[in-house]
Design a protein around this motif. Structure first.
Motif, PDB file in Angstrom:
ATOM      1  N   ARG A 283     -62.999  98.719  -6.991  1.00 41.87           N
ATOM      2  CA  ARG A 283     -61.824  97.836  -7.107  1.00 41.87           C
ATOM      3  C   ARG A 283     -60.987  97.950  -5.846  1.00 41.87           C
ATOM      4  N   LEU A 284     -60.710  96.813  -5.239  1.00 42.30           N
ATOM      5  CA  LEU A 284     -59.880  96.731  -4.044  1.00 42.30           C
ATOM      6  C   LEU A 284     -58.588  96.009  -4.386  1.00 42.30           C
ATOM      7  N   CYS A 285     -57.475  96.578  -3.961  1.00 41.79           N
ATOM      8  CA  CYS A 285     -56.164  95.955  -4.177  1.00 41.79           C
ATOM      9  C   CYS A 285     -55.670  95.388  -2.849  1.00 41.79           C
ATOM     10  N   PHE A 286     -55.207  94.138  -2.874  1.00 43.77           N
ATOM     11  CA  PHE A 286     -54.784  93.456  -1.664  1.00 43.77           C
ATOM     12  C   PHE A 286     -53.261  93.374  -1.601  1.00 43.77           C
ATOM     13  N   SER A 287     -52.781  93.081  -0.404  1.00 45.22           N
ATOM     14  CA  SER A 287     -51.331  93.010  -0.183  1.00 45.22           C
ATOM     15  C   SER A 287     -50.699  91.855  -0.943  1.00 45.22           C
ATOM     16  N   ALA A 288     -51.482  90.809  -1.248  1.00 43.99           N
ATOM     17  CA  ALA A 288     -50.932  89.664  -1.972  1.00 43.99           C
ATOM     18  C   ALA A 288     -50.748  89.940  -3.456  1.00 43.99           C
ATOM     19  N   GLY A 289     -51.156  91.136  -3.912  1.00 48.45           N
ATOM     20  CA  GLY A 289     -50.998  91.491  -5.314  1.00 48.45           C
ATOM     21  C   GLY A 289     -52.214  91.232  -6.160  1.00 48.45           C
ATOM     22  N   GLU A 290     -53.275  90.670  -5.602  1.00 53.88           N
ATOM     23  CA  GLU A 290     -54.484  90.397  -6.355  1.00 53.88           C
ATOM     24  C   GLU A 290     -55.486  91.531  -6.165  1.00 53.88           C
ATOM     25  N   ASP A 291     -56.417  91.650  -7.095  1.00 58.02           N
ATOM     26  CA  ASP A 291     -57.442  92.685  -7.047  1.00 58.02           C
ATOM     27  C   ASP A 291     -58.818  92.042  -6.992  1.00 58.02           C
ATOM     28  N   TYR A 292     -59.738  92.772  -6.366  1.00 56.87           N
ATOM     29  CA  TYR A 292     -61.153  92.384  -6.373  1.00 56.87           C
ATOM     30  C   TYR A 292     -61.938  93.517  -7.018  1.00 56.87           C
ATOM     31  N   GLU A 293     -62.750  93.192  -8.006  1.00 59.46           N
ATOM     32  CA  GLU A 293     -63.498  94.205  -8.740  1.00 59.46           C
ATOM     33  C   GLU A 293     -64.965  93.805  -8.804  1.00 59.46           C
ATOM     34  N   ARG A 294     -65.830  94.790  -8.608  1.00 61.04           N
ATOM     35  CA  ARG A 294     -67.275  94.555  -8.637  1.00 61.04           C
ATOM     36  C   ARG A 294     -67.951  95.739  -9.323  1.00 61.04           C
ATOM     37  N   LEU A 295     -68.857  95.420 -10.240  1.00 63.04           N
ATOM     38  CA  LEU A 295     -69.622  96.432 -10.963  1.00 63.04           C
ATOM     39  C   LEU A 295     -71.045  96.452 -10.418  1.00 63.04           C
ATOM     40  N   PHE A 296     -71.507  97.634 -10.005  1.00 62.37           N
ATOM     41  CA  PHE A 296     -72.842  97.812  -9.464  1.00 62.37           C
ATOM     42  C   PHE A 296     -73.692  98.565 -10.489  1.00 62.37           C
ATOM     43  N   GLN A 297     -74.705  97.894 -11.003  1.00 61.70           N
ATOM     44  CA  GLN A 297     -75.647  98.537 -11.899  1.00 61.70           C
ATOM     45  C   GLN A 297     -76.694  99.272 -11.061  1.00 61.70           C
ATOM     46  N   ILE A 298     -76.946 100.531 -11.394  1.00 62.89           N
ATOM     47  CA  ILE A 298     -77.892 101.347 -10.633  1.00 62.89           C
ATOM     48  C   ILE A 298     -79.230 101.313 -11.359  1.00 62.89           C
ATOM     49  N   PRO A 299     -80.273 100.763 -10.757  1.00 59.35           N
ATOM     50  CA  PRO A 299     -81.565 100.648 -11.454  1.00 59.35           C
ATOM     51  C   PRO A 299     -82.114 101.980 -11.929  1.00 59.35           C
ATOM     52  N   ALA A 300     -82.084 102.984 -11.049  1.00 60.49           N
ATOM     53  CA  ALA A 300     -82.531 104.333 -11.411  1.00 60.49           C
ATOM     54  C   ALA A 300     -81.328 105.255 -11.270  1.00 60.49           C
ATOM     55  N   PRO A 301     -80.676 105.664 -12.387  1.00 62.35           N
ATOM     56  CA  PRO A 301     -79.464 106.489 -12.295  1.00 62.35           C
ATOM     57  C   PRO A 301     -79.652 107.681 -11.354  1.00 62.35           C
ATOM     58  N   THR A 302     -78.662 107.885 -10.489  1.00 65.81           N
ATOM     59  CA  THR A 302     -78.757 108.926  -9.487  1.00 65.81           C
ATOM     60  C   THR A 302     -77.363 109.392  -9.123  1.00 65.81           C
ATOM     61  N   ARG A 303     -77.296 110.541  -8.458  1.00 68.20           N
ATOM     62  CA  ARG A 303     -76.042 111.016  -7.871  1.00 68.20           C
ATOM     63  C   ARG A 303     -76.200 111.250  -6.373  1.00 68.20           C
ATOM     64  N   CYS A 304     -77.245 110.689  -5.785  1.00 69.71           N
ATOM     65  CA  CYS A 304     -77.490 110.823  -4.355  1.00 69.71           C
ATOM     66  C   CYS A 304     -76.443 110.015  -3.589  1.00 69.71           C
ATOM     67  N   VAL A 305     -75.711 110.664  -2.706  1.00 72.09           N
ATOM     68  CA  VAL A 305     -74.625 110.007  -1.985  1.00 72.09           C
ATOM     69  C   VAL A 305     -75.163 108.908  -1.079  1.00 72.09           C
ATOM     70  N   ASP A 306     -76.277 109.164  -0.398  1.00 75.14           N
ATOM     71  CA  ASP A 306     -76.817 108.172   0.535  1.00 75.14           C
ATOM     72  C   ASP A 306     -77.218 106.896  -0.191  1.00 75.14           C
ATOM     73  N   VAL A 307     -77.847 107.027  -1.353  1.00 77.11           N
ATOM     74  CA  VAL A 307     -78.273 105.845  -2.111  1.00 77.11           C
ATOM     75  C   VAL A 307     -77.062 105.037  -2.566  1.00 77.11           C
ATOM     76  N   LEU A 308     -76.058 105.713  -3.126  1.00 77.35           N
ATOM     77  CA  LEU A 308     -74.874 105.009  -3.621  1.00 77.35           C
ATOM     78  C   LEU A 308     -74.080 104.394  -2.480  1.00 77.35           C
TER      79      LEU A 308
END
Length: 487
Positions: A283-308
Motif C-alpha cells: 500500500r502506497l500513500c500519496f500526497s493528494a490523500g489517495e492510496d494505491y493498494e496491490r495484492l500479490f499472490q505467491i504461487p509457491a509460498p516462500t520467505r526468500c527475500v530475493d524472490v519477494l
C-alpha cells in the motif's frame, strides 16, 4: 521463571528502525499541545539534549540533531516484531507495556533461558536494541530488565531489591497515576529513602498511613514473592512493516531500498515462526490523500527475500504515478510450509515463483491480453482463439485420438494463384511450388459473425497434386491461400 524483554526508549527506537545511518536523534509528540522533546538517543544526550526541551533549544545544542515525530504505525510494527520474537521462545506472553513483553518460561522446555540471548540477537537484527531480566516472579523480572545490560538474572531477590532504586517510570500509566507516583517519590527523597530495601524497612502500615494508596502501591513493588497472573495474548497473524516518510519520495530507488529492508525483517520474523508468506500486500500513500493498494499472490509460498523483492520490483518498474509518495505499508499473510505429493507420472515446475515472475515481465513488455493460455473459441472459424490469463486457465482435458489425416499448417498461409476449370482447381501457383491438381474434394463453405464487423466467409478444398502431395486450399475475400499440407 519469568522473563521480561524491554526495549529502552521504545518510541524513539521504533521511529529510527529504518534509518540507514545512526545519528543524534530526538522524538517529539505531535499530539501534545506544546511541542517538546519526549525522548532522546544516547548520541543526542551526550551532546547536551534533554527531555522537556523545545526542538529549537535542542538544535542549538546539537546542530546535527534529527528531530523525529512519533509514529503510531512504526510503533505498531515494532511491537508486533517484539511479540513475534517472544512467541518463538514461549507461547505464554503478555504485552506488559510500550516495548515491554513478559514471558512465562514455565511453558517451555527446561533450560529455555539459554534462548533469551538468541532472542535479543534476533531483535538486534530487526534493528531493535533490547534488554532482558529473568527472575522467579513477573515483578522481579520487570525490575531486572531495568538494570540489564543486556541480560540480568536475579539469583538473590532480597539482595537485588535492597539496592534497587525506587524511581522508575511505569509504562502505560495514566497521567494522574504518574503524577501521584512522582509526589510520593519526592516525599521519599526528602526522607532520604531511595531504594526498595529502605522502603521495605518502613513497613506496609506506616507507608499506607503516611503516603496513602500511591505509596502502598509503590511498597508492593518491593515484594519478592507476589506472582500476578499474566494477561496472555497471541501475536498478530499478519506480519507487517510501515513507514511515514519525512520527505516525499518521487523516484524508485529510495522506495526499493525501504522495501528491501521491510522484506528482510518480515522474512526473519517468518523464519522464527517456521512460516512462509502466501501473499504480499503493498500500500502506497500519496500526497493528494489517495492510496494505491496491490495484492500479490505467491504461487509457491516462500520467505526468500530475493524472490519477494523481485516480485515487487517487477511491478513497480512499470508503475506510473504523477504524485509523490508519503507513506509505505507492506504486510505478509503467513501460512505453513507447503509440500505436495506428486503422482508417478506428474511433474511440477522447478521454480514456480521464477516462472510467474517471467510471466509478469512478459506481460509488462507485451501488454494485457497477450500472455496466457490460448483457448479455442466456440466457433467454426479456423484458428479462432483468445488468450486466457494463466491463473484463470482451465485444467486441460485429456487428449482423445482423432482419426484421419493431420493438417500441418503453414504460418502464415501461402498466397496462391489458382486456375479453375468447371469451378474446380486444376493448377496452383505459389512462391514455393507450382503443381497440377489431379484430384479434389470439396468445396466446404462456412461463414459466421454476420452481425458485426468481424464477419467471415470462406470455402475450403482438399487437393492432390500430380506428385502425390495433399494440400488444403481456401478461398476468402482476400484471394486463394494454401493453408497447409495433409499427411
Amino acid at each position: 521463571m519469568y522473563t521480561v524483554i524491554r526495549i529502552p526508549d521504545f518510541p524513539l527506537q521504533a521511529a529510527l528502525r529504518h534509518e540507514p545511518e545512526p545519528k543524534p536523534a530526538a522524538l517529539v509528540d505531535e499530539n501534545s499541545p506544546k511541542t517538546k522533546i519526549s525522548c532522546v538517543s544516547a548520541a543526542a544526550r551526550s551532546a547536551g539534549v534533554r527531555e522537556g526541551m523545545t526542538p529549537a533549544q535542542a538544535l542549538s545544542r546539537c546542530p546535527g540533531l534529527r528531530v523525529k515525530t512519533r509514529s503510531k504505525s512504526l510503533e505498531n510494527a515494532a511491537r508486533d516484531a517484539l511479540l513475534h520474537c517472544a512467541y518463538a521462545v514461549s507461547p505464554r506472553i503478555e504485552a506488559t507495556g510500550e516495548g515491554i513483553c513478559t514471558l512465562d518460561m514455565t511453558a517451555v522446555r527446561p533450560g529455555a533461558s539459554s534462548d533469551i540471548p538468541t532472542l535479543l540477537h534476533r531483535l538486534g537484527r530487526l534493528h531493535l536494541r533490547a534488554q532482558a531480566g529473568i527472575a522467579g516472579t513477573p515483578l522481579l523480572a520487570f525490575h531486572a530488565s531495568r538494570v540489564a545490560d543486556p541480560l540480568f538474572v536475579v539469583e538473590n531477590p532480597e539482595t537485588f531489591l535492597a539496592a534497587l532504586p525506587i524511581e522508575f517510570r511505569e509504562s502505560g500509566a495514566s497521567k494522574d497515576k504518574e503524577r501521584a507516583r512522582r509526589e510520593v517519590l519526592e516525599i521519599l527523597a526528602r526522607w532520604g529513602i531511595g531504594t526498595f530495601g529502605q522502603l521495605a524497612a518502613l513497613g506496609a502500615d506506616c507507608v499506607a498511613e503516611r503516603l496513602g494508596a500511591a505509596g502502598l502501591e509503590l511498597f508492593e513493588c518491593a515484594s519478592s514473592t507476589s506472582i500476578r497472573p499474566l494477561q496472555l495474548i497471541l501475536p498478530p497473524e499478519v506480519f507487517q512493516e510501515a513507514m511515514d516518510f519525512e520527505r516525499e519520495i518521487e523516484t524508485l530507488e529510495p522506495l526499493l531500498f525501504v522495501l528491501r529492508r521491510f522484506l528482510e525483517q518480515i522474512s526473519l520474523r517468518l523464519e522464527m515462526a517456521w512460516l512462509t508468506a502466501k501473499e504480499i500486500r503493498l500500500r502506497l500513500c500519496f500526497s493528494a490523500g489517495e492510496d494505491y493498494e496491490r495484492l500479490f499472490q505467491i504461487p509457491a509460498p516462500t520467505r526468500c527475500v530475493d524472490v519477494l523483492f523481485r516480485m515487487l520490483h517487477t511491478h513497480l518498474e512499470n508503475f506510473k504515478t504523477g504524485r509523490p509518495i508519503t507513506a509505505l505499508h507492506l504486510s505478509a499473510a503467513p501460512c505453513g510450509p507447503v509440500s505436495h505429493q506428486l503422482g508417478l507420472f506428474e511433474t511440477a515446475l522447478r521454480d514456480p515463483n521464477l516462472f510467474y515472475e517471467t510471466l509478469a515481465r512478459l506481460l509488462s513488455l507485451l501488454g494485457n491480453g497477450r500472455v496466457g493460455t490460448p483457448v479455442a473459441e466456440s466457433t467454426f472459424r479456423p484458428d479462432a482463439f483468445h488468450m486466457q490469463p494463466l491463473e484463470d486457465s482451465p485444467v486441460p482435458a485429456p487428449l482423445t485420438p482423432v482419426s484421419g489425416l493431420a493438417l500441418r499448417r503453414f504460418r502464415p498461409p501461402l498466397s496462391a494463384s489458382v486456375l479453375l476449370r468447371e469451378e474446380k482447381p486444376v493448377f496452383i501457383t505459389t512462391a514455393s511450388f507450382n503443381a497440377s491438381v489431379c484430384d479434389t474434394r470439396g468445396p466446404w463453405r462456412g461463414s459466421g459473425n454476420w452481425w458485426d464487423t468481424g464477419r467471415w466467409a470462406r470455402e475450403e478444398w482438399d487437393i492432390q497434386t500430380e506428385t502425390g502431395a495433399l494440400y488444403r486450399l481456401s478461398r476468402q475475400s482476400e484471394g486463394w491461400f494454401v493453408e497447409g499440407e495433409l499427411g
